[in-house]
Design an enzyme around this catalytic site. Structure first.
Site, PDB file in Angstrom:
ATOM      1  N   ASP A   1       0.842  -1.197   0.000  1.00  0.00           N
ATOM      2  CA  ASP A   1       0.000   0.000   0.000  1.00  0.00           C
ATOM      3  C   ASP A   1       0.877   1.246   0.000  1.00  0.00           C
ATOM      4  O   ASP A   1       1.924   1.275   0.653  1.00  0.00           O
ATOM      5  CB  ASP A   1      -0.907   0.019   1.233  1.00  0.00           C
ATOM      6  CG  ASP A   1      -2.120  -0.879   1.069  1.00  0.00           C
ATOM      7  OD1 ASP A   1      -2.357  -1.353  -0.051  1.00  0.00           O
ATOM      8  OD2 ASP A   1      -2.829  -1.099   2.068  1.00  0.00           O
ATOM      9  N   MET A   2       0.439   2.254  -0.730  1.00  0.00           N
ATOM     10  CA  MET A   2       1.176   3.513  -0.748  1.00  0.00           C
ATOM     11  C   MET A   2       0.615   4.419   0.345  1.00  0.00           C
ATOM     12  O   MET A   2      -0.601   4.582   0.460  1.00  0.00           O
ATOM     13  CB  MET A   2       1.055   4.189  -2.111  1.00  0.00           C
ATOM     14  CG  MET A   2       2.019   5.343  -2.302  1.00  0.00           C
ATOM     15  SD  MET A   2       3.770   4.866  -2.179  1.00  0.00           S
ATOM     16  CE  MET A   2       4.014   4.027  -3.750  1.00  0.00           C
TER      17      MET A   2
ATOM     18  N   ARG B   1      -2.492  -1.060  -8.302  1.00  0.00           N
ATOM     19  CA  ARG B   1      -3.805  -0.561  -7.894  1.00  0.00           C
ATOM     20  C   ARG B   1      -3.779   0.951  -8.090  1.00  0.00           C
ATOM     21  O   ARG B   1      -2.892   1.641  -7.569  1.00  0.00           O
ATOM     22  CB  ARG B   1      -4.100  -0.879  -6.430  1.00  0.00           C
ATOM     23  CG  ARG B   1      -5.449  -0.304  -5.956  1.00  0.00           C
ATOM     24  CD  ARG B   1      -5.559  -0.262  -4.448  1.00  0.00           C
ATOM     25  NE  ARG B   1      -5.593  -1.588  -3.866  1.00  0.00           N
ATOM     26  CZ  ARG B   1      -5.041  -1.901  -2.701  1.00  0.00           C
ATOM     27  NH1 ARG B   1      -4.369  -0.995  -2.017  1.00  0.00           N
ATOM     28  NH2 ARG B   1      -5.126  -3.127  -2.230  1.00  0.00           N
TER      29      ARG B   1
END
Length: 305
Positions: free
Chosen positions: A133-134, A181
């Site tokens: 996840d960023m 994503r």
């Protein structure tokens, strides 16, 4: 104006460590159970199983972020490994999503990388995909570095690109071939880092989707916006892009009927399912994104659970 103030308020609350620490003792309060699938692995496995039965794929996130102690980071690493084992044991269709600050990114980059390598070894054994996840822009370059290092040994790893970043287009180009994503972005960033106007973010978001799809790369479109979803469907048909090259993603507890509808139409629909005791920061960001969800919190105040 009121919506902007509300967003700023909840984003500031999301980083309040004192309240976050207290929230771990409360259990899922303030309506958090609407969007968080429990506290334990057993609880989230039950939720994942039910979602799979409805034709929905999942990505599970053991919540945690901004860890400052090595022991806590190691505990988080162990929970991620156990979660992968549980996914495999129960034959669940699910990825694993991880925030690197949970694994000690703010303590030491190489310490975090070592923790991730252990997790990757377990994922590799079961061939389970991992999503980095960023987080906020201060951790952006470190996250991309760790992604690059991990992909040297295991290619079932991707990350997230946030459409509000000025550099997003160049990063999507450089990450062609990587399962990305694509999101609009949920953190408060400075104007020199991120686009501030919602309409321009929306425009850039769709441009990034088209860019990644046309490169032949697998694309995860994370959106609850039916207009974006319809545009993606139309674009894919016009450009003869297979449904197997992309998927839609939505958050657990959000637009459930639309999730089921997309799955029935033959699209891969993946639900982002968070769980764990460290739910507070995640929940505050959901309130920041959609201030109307404050009604969950209000109901939660009077809940006996």
């Amino acid at each position: 104006m009121l919506e902007k103030m509300s967003k700023k308020f909840f984003l500031s609350l999301s980083k309040n460590r004192l309240i976050s620490s207290g929230a771990k003792k409360w259990g899922l309060k303030l309506g958090a159970s609407q969007v968080v699938a429990g506290v334990t692995i057993d609880e989230v496995i039950n939720v994942l199983t039910e979602l799979n039965k409805e034709g929905l794929h999942c990505t599970v996130d053991h919540l945690g972020e901004y860890v400052q102690e090595r022991e806590e980071a190691i505990n988080s690493k162990d929970m991620c490994k156990k979660t992968i084992e549980a996914i495999a044991q129960h034959n669940i269709s699910s990825h694993l999503s991880i925030k690197l600050t949970q694994l000690g990114l703010d303590i030491d980059r190489d310490f975090c990388l070592a923790n991730m390598k252990e997790i990757v070894e377990v994922a590799k054994k079961h061939q389970i995909f991992i999503r980095l996840d960023m987080e906020d822009f201060a951790r952006y370059e470190k996250t991309l570095y760790i992604l690059e290092e991990l992909r040297k040994d295991y290619d079932k790893i991707g990350t997230v690109i946030q459409a509000y970043l000025h550099r997003a287009s160049e990063d999507v180009k450089s990450l062609a071939g990587v399962n990305l994503r694509l999101v609009k972005g949920a953190y408060k960033e400075a104007p020199n880092v991120a686009i501030q106007e919602k309409n321009k973010i929306d425009e850039n978001y769709f441009e990034l989707i088209k860019l990644h799809l046309l490169s032949g790369s697998y694309t995860a479109i994370a959106s609850h916006d039916h207009q974006i979803i319809d545009k993606v469907k139309e674009f894919a048909k016009e450009n003869k892009i297979s449904n197997k090259q992309f998927e839609f993603q939505m958050l657990y507890g959000m637009r459930q009927e639309l999730q089921k509808k997309l799955a029935k139409e033959g699209y891969t629909m993946r639900v982002y399912v968070p769980f764990g005791r460290d739910w507070y920061g995640y929940f505050m960001r959901r309130l920041a994104e959609r201030p109307q969800n404050v009604k969950w919190a209000m109901k939660g105040l009077f809940s006996k659970s």
